[in-house]
Design a protein around this motif. Structure first.
Motif, PDB file in Angstrom:
ATOM      1  N   THR A   1       1.503   7.468  -0.062  1.00 32.21           N
ATOM      2  CA  THR A   1       2.910   7.387   0.117  1.00 32.21           C
ATOM      3  C   THR A   1       3.495   8.463   0.934  1.00 32.21           C
ATOM      4  N   PRO A   2       3.662   8.533   2.217  1.00 28.51           N
ATOM      5  CA  PRO A   2       4.149   9.378   3.021  1.00 28.51           C
ATOM      6  C   PRO A   2       5.681   9.655   2.442  1.00 28.51           C
ATOM      7  N   LEU A   3       6.225  11.009   2.566  1.00 35.56           N
ATOM      8  CA  LEU A   3       7.595  11.320   1.912  1.00 35.56           C
ATOM      9  C   LEU A   3       8.557  10.911   3.161  1.00 35.56           C
ATOM     10  N   ASP A   4       8.116  10.767   4.466  1.00 36.70           N
ATOM     11  CA  ASP A   4       9.219  10.361   4.997  1.00 36.70           C
ATOM     12  C   ASP A   4       9.553   8.918   4.636  1.00 36.70           C
ATOM     13  N   GLN A   5       9.114   8.160   4.636  1.00 43.97           N
ATOM     14  CA  GLN A   5       9.146   6.939   3.980  1.00 43.97           C
ATOM     15  C   GLN A   5      10.099   6.880   2.725  1.00 43.97           C
ATOM     16  N   LEU A   6       9.782   7.689   1.762  1.00 44.27           N
ATOM     17  CA  LEU A   6      10.408   7.730   0.720  1.00 44.27           C
ATOM     18  C   LEU A   6      11.763   8.180   0.933  1.00 44.27           C
ATOM     19  N   VAL A   7      11.864   9.429   1.782  1.00 45.58           N
ATOM     20  CA  VAL A   7      13.154   9.969   1.978  1.00 45.58           C
ATOM     21  C   VAL A   7      13.983   9.067   2.848  1.00 45.58           C
ATOM     22  N   TYR A   8      13.477   8.389   3.914  1.00 45.55           N
ATOM     23  CA  TYR A   8      14.409   7.461   4.546  1.00 45.55           C
ATOM     24  C   TYR A   8      15.109   6.295   3.816  1.00 45.55           C
ATOM     25  N   ASN A   9      14.082   5.677   3.252  1.00 44.08           N
ATOM     26  CA  ASN A   9      14.611   4.349   2.434  1.00 44.08           C
ATOM     27  C   ASN A   9      15.465   4.495   1.158  1.00 44.08           C
TER      28      ASN A   9
ATOM     29  N   ASP B   1       0.714  -1.140   0.068  1.00 51.19           N
ATOM     30  CA  ASP B   1      -0.036  -0.082  -0.104  1.00 51.19           C
ATOM     31  C   ASP B   1       0.903   1.215   0.185  1.00 51.19           C
ATOM     32  N   ASN B   2       2.136   0.897  -0.059  1.00 49.06           N
ATOM     33  CA  ASN B   2       3.155   2.232   0.081  1.00 49.06           C
ATOM     34  C   ASN B   2       3.755   2.183  -1.407  1.00 49.06           C
ATOM     35  N   ALA B   3       4.235   3.222  -2.048  1.00 52.02           N
ATOM     36  CA  ALA B   3       4.799   3.157  -3.160  1.00 52.02           C
ATOM     37  C   ALA B   3       6.284   3.507  -3.372  1.00 52.02           C
ATOM     38  N   SER B   4       6.767   3.676  -1.882  1.00 53.95           N
ATOM     39  CA  SER B   4       7.982   4.230  -1.762  1.00 53.95           C
ATOM     40  C   SER B   4       9.095   3.207  -2.215  1.00 53.95           C
ATOM     41  N   GLN B   5       8.914   1.850  -1.899  1.00 54.46           N
ATOM     42  CA  GLN B   5       9.698   0.817  -2.481  1.00 54.46           C
ATOM     43  C   GLN B   5      10.036   0.764  -3.830  1.00 54.46           C
ATOM     44  N   THR B   6       8.818   1.079  -4.561  1.00 53.83           N
ATOM     45  CA  THR B   6       8.815   0.948  -6.062  1.00 53.83           C
ATOM     46  C   THR B   6       9.511   2.296  -6.576  1.00 53.83           C
ATOM     47  N   ILE B   7       9.325   3.408  -5.928  1.00 56.41           N
ATOM     48  CA  ILE B   7       9.894   4.710  -6.660  1.00 56.41           C
ATOM     49  C   ILE B   7      11.347   4.262  -6.123  1.00 56.41           C
ATOM     50  N   ASN B   8      11.907   3.906  -5.163  1.00 55.67           N
ATOM     51  CA  ASN B   8      13.393   3.720  -4.818  1.00 55.67           C
ATOM     52  C   ASN B   8      14.078   2.909  -5.614  1.00 55.67           C
TER      53      ASN B   8
END
Length: 298
Positions: A129-137, A98-105
């Motif tokens: 997609t909370p940006l904190d997860q995107l930036v952190y990972n 449910d979070n797109a951060s892994q795909t973006i990374n």
């Protein structure tokens, strides 16, 4: 040196307009740039009711909404992207969570820069997609566009929020493509530690030759960063700011606003994410309240 491959994560047509304004600034150096527009359809979390029944219509409605939204974003992207990028592509992909951060990374691993927008409270599609997860990972520098972004005519004033830690150093060098065209580059340190006396110093490395305009109390690592920038033909000044009883984030935000900074460079999560979650921190504060374009790096 410039950002040649950019992943632009886009969640709505409204957000795409902000992304375009940021791309216009990046394109001003005239260098070739490939932009991959990325729309990620997250997999929804579906809970059963007390009897164990799962309503499949929710999942179907979720997919219909995102497919329609993705097609609208793709149409606008393909219609206007040639103004900003030498080459481009647009991808619609599904995330396994449910979070797109892994795909973006994963896409960011083959790019110089990730470009994304801060969530807009008036645009529900940007709430995923909370940006904190995107930036952190991610290990790719990430440029975040504020939801209320009013772009400058060009990026002329750049500030590096420096604290002597690895993340801040990484961010400073990830920002070189932005810094080389700026009129003013500032290395800003809130509550910088006092330098050791010559008697207390244990290093056998000679202290760097200091810029006569650098503050005498500037830590050696800040002076070395200033010199590293000078070797790239970029003149940088060091500004030391006392906290005066305020938090680092409040002092830094006030500095950005007072000096009309166009882009802020920050090392993200130099303390643990759990510690930031419990006690708060500069990264989370700026992700929530962003006064200007901000480049995060880890």
């Amino acid at each position: 040196m410039s950002y040649r491959t950019v992943i632009a994560y886009i969640r709505s047509t409204q957000e795409l307009q902000r992304i375009y304004r940021a791309l216009a600034l990046l394109a001003q150096d005239g260098e070739p740039m490939h932009v991959t527009g990325l729309y990620v359809i997250p997999t929804p979390v579906i809970y059963s009711d007390a009897s164990g029944f799962i309503d499949a219509s929710f999942y179907e409605g979720h997919l219909r909404h995102h497919q329609k939204n993705a097609e609208a974003v793709a149409h606008l992207f393909q219609e206007q992207i040639a103004r900003y990028a030498t080459t481009s592509e647009f991808l619609i992909v599904r995330s396994e969570s449910d979070n797109a951060s892994q795909t973006i990374n994963e896409f960011g691993m083959a790019a110089d820069l990730i470009l994304a927008g801060q969530a807009d409270p008036d645009d529900p599609d940007t709430q995923i997609t909370p940006l904190d997860q995107l930036v952190y990972n991610t290990k790719t520098p990430t440029l975040i566009v504020p939801y209320n972004f009013h772009p400058p005519r060009s990026i002329r004033q750049l500030a590096i929020a420096f604290n002597g830690k690895y993340e801040a150093s990484s961010a400073a060098f990830d920002a070189l493509p932005l810094a080389r065209h700026c009129a003013t580059v500032r290395i800003v340190w809130v509550n910088a530690p006092k330098p050791e006396s010559e008697e207390a110093a244990t290093t056998v490395i000679p202290a760097p030759h200091r810029d006569p305009d650098a503050p005498r109390e500037a830590p050696e690592i800040a002076v070395r960063l200033q010199q590293a920038y000078q070797r790239h033909d970029i003149s940088a000044r060091i500004d030391l700011i006392p906290s005066e009883g305020q938090t680092v984030q409040d002092r830094l935000r006030a500095y950005v606003e007072a000096n009309e900074i166009d882009v802020l460079i920050m090392g993200a999560y130099s303390q643990s994410r759990l510690k930031e979650l419990i006690f708060g921190g500069v990264t989370r504060s700026f992700l929530a309240n962003m006064p200007c374009l901000t480049l995060f790096s880890r």
